[in-house]
Design an enzyme around this catalytic site. Structure first.
Site, PDB file in Angstrom:
ATOM      1  N   SER A  94      -0.599   6.897   8.781  1.00  0.00           N
ATOM      2  CA  SER A  94      -1.861   6.314   8.313  1.00  0.00           C
ATOM      3  C   SER A  94      -2.827   6.307   9.485  1.00  0.00           C
ATOM      4  CB  SER A  94      -1.632   4.878   7.802  1.00  0.00           C
ATOM      5  OG  SER A  94      -0.799   4.890   6.674  1.00  0.00           O
ATOM      6  N   LYS A 169      -5.720   5.851   1.526  1.00  0.00           N
ATOM      7  CA  LYS A 169      -4.824   4.889   2.178  1.00  0.00           C
ATOM      8  C   LYS A 169      -5.609   3.752   2.818  1.00  0.00           C
ATOM      9  CE  LYS A 169      -1.203   2.875   3.764  1.00  0.00           C
ATOM     10  NZ  LYS A 169      -0.209   3.445   4.681  1.00  0.00           N
ATOM     11  N   LYS A 237      -4.138  -2.262  12.570  1.00  0.00           N
ATOM     12  CA  LYS A 237      -4.632  -0.932  12.920  1.00  0.00           C
ATOM     13  C   LYS A 237      -5.359  -0.298  11.743  1.00  0.00           C
ATOM     14  CE  LYS A 237      -2.042   2.361  12.195  1.00  0.00           C
ATOM     15  NZ  LYS A 237      -1.747   3.322  11.098  1.00  0.00           N
TER      16      LYS A 237
END
Length: 289
Positions: A94, A169, A237
């Site tokens: 990701s 995502k 993140k």
């Protein structure tokens, strides 16, 4: 097929195991004691990502962050050094949608295909081969990669061209992060007001507030089981990716930004390696509990 698999972490290990069980020949890198079982199942350990790419037809990567993908693909003895025309890279990490497009261009220059295919579903989804996989890339590359995705996941969607899988995502992580925070605040409110949060959760599961996150993460909050399915550090993140990308396109995401800051606070408190349901601990600290 001959498959390279780089990234034998919490998610990667069971994903790689499913590929071996499906009959594919795997070539792996950086085997540690916790992933030694993959070699025992038949995987071949390689010294470098370059060696993995030389041995495999398709190379899958799933590592923590954008710089990690960059290093694996284009660092010294990286995957790109071992590619030959006709091979394909599938990045299931990701990471940044913008950087993903740049990586794909470099791989395409070598005559190779590229798919970005980040996943959702956590460790449980990886172990049960029930991941949601969001894919960006050409129709031909998607058709080539789909049989592998079907071994590792249940819901597989070709979202669009390269980068669109990562965009999907990021959207997923915004929704999951904000919903975890909402569930935590709701249960914390119930507790502070004197009600039994377990009973409140049971009641809410029957209405519009009911969700997978209320079911799974709400239970973790009540049972205080914070072993990571997905670490706060990694989710932070992803929230940073969302906030930074929003700034670049002139979009306000005020609640995503607030959730990112809550995750920063959780990491500062030492909870970065706990499951993201442990965000409730930081909210409890703010409430003096």
């Amino acid at each position: 097929m001959k498959i390279g698999f780089i990234g034998l972490g919490l998610m990667g290990r069971p994903m790689a195991a499913h590929l071996i069980d499906a009959g594919h020949e795997l070539f792996v890198n950086r085997v540690k004691p916790v992933s030694e079982f993959l070699v025992e199942k038949g995987a071949t350990a390689c010294d470098t990502p370059k060696a993995v790419a030389e041995a495999a037809e398709i190379i899958i990567t799933i590592v923590p962050d954008t710089p990690d993908v960059d290093a694996v693909l284009f660092g010294e003895n990286g995957v790109a050094d071992g590619l030959s025309e006709g091979k394909m890279v599938i990045d299931m990490s990701s990471i940044s949608p913008v950087e993903t497009k740049a990586f794909a261009e470099k791989i395409a220059a070598k005559g190779c295909g590229y798919l970005d295919a980040p996943v959702s579903g956590g460790e449980v989804g990886a172990k049960n081969a029930a991941l949601t996989i969001m894919v960006g890339g050409s129709d031909a590359d998607f058709a080539r990669g789909k049989p592998l995705f079907e071994v590792m996941g249940k819901t597989i969607t070709h979202v669009g061209p390269v980068g669109d899988g990562q965009t999907a995502k990021v959207a997923n992580q915004i929704i999951v992060g904000l919903t975890i925070q909402a569930v935590a605040e709701g249960l914390l409110f119930a507790k502070k007001a004197g009600a039994d949060p377990a009973k409140v959760r049971e009641a809410l599961m029957g209405g519009f507030a009911g969700s997978t996150i209320m079911k799974v993460h709400g239970e973790r909050m009540i049972e205080r089981t914070f072993d990571p399915g997905f670490r706060i550090r990694l989710h932070r993140k992803d929230m940073a990716l969302a906030v930074n990308a929003a700034r670049d396109i002139g979009l306000a995401l005020p609640n995503a930004a607030a959730t990112e800051q809550l995750m920063n606070a959780a990491i500062a408190r030492g909870d970065g390696d706990k499951d993201h349901s442990a965000l409730i601990r930081t909210l409890e600290a703010l409430a003096g509990l």
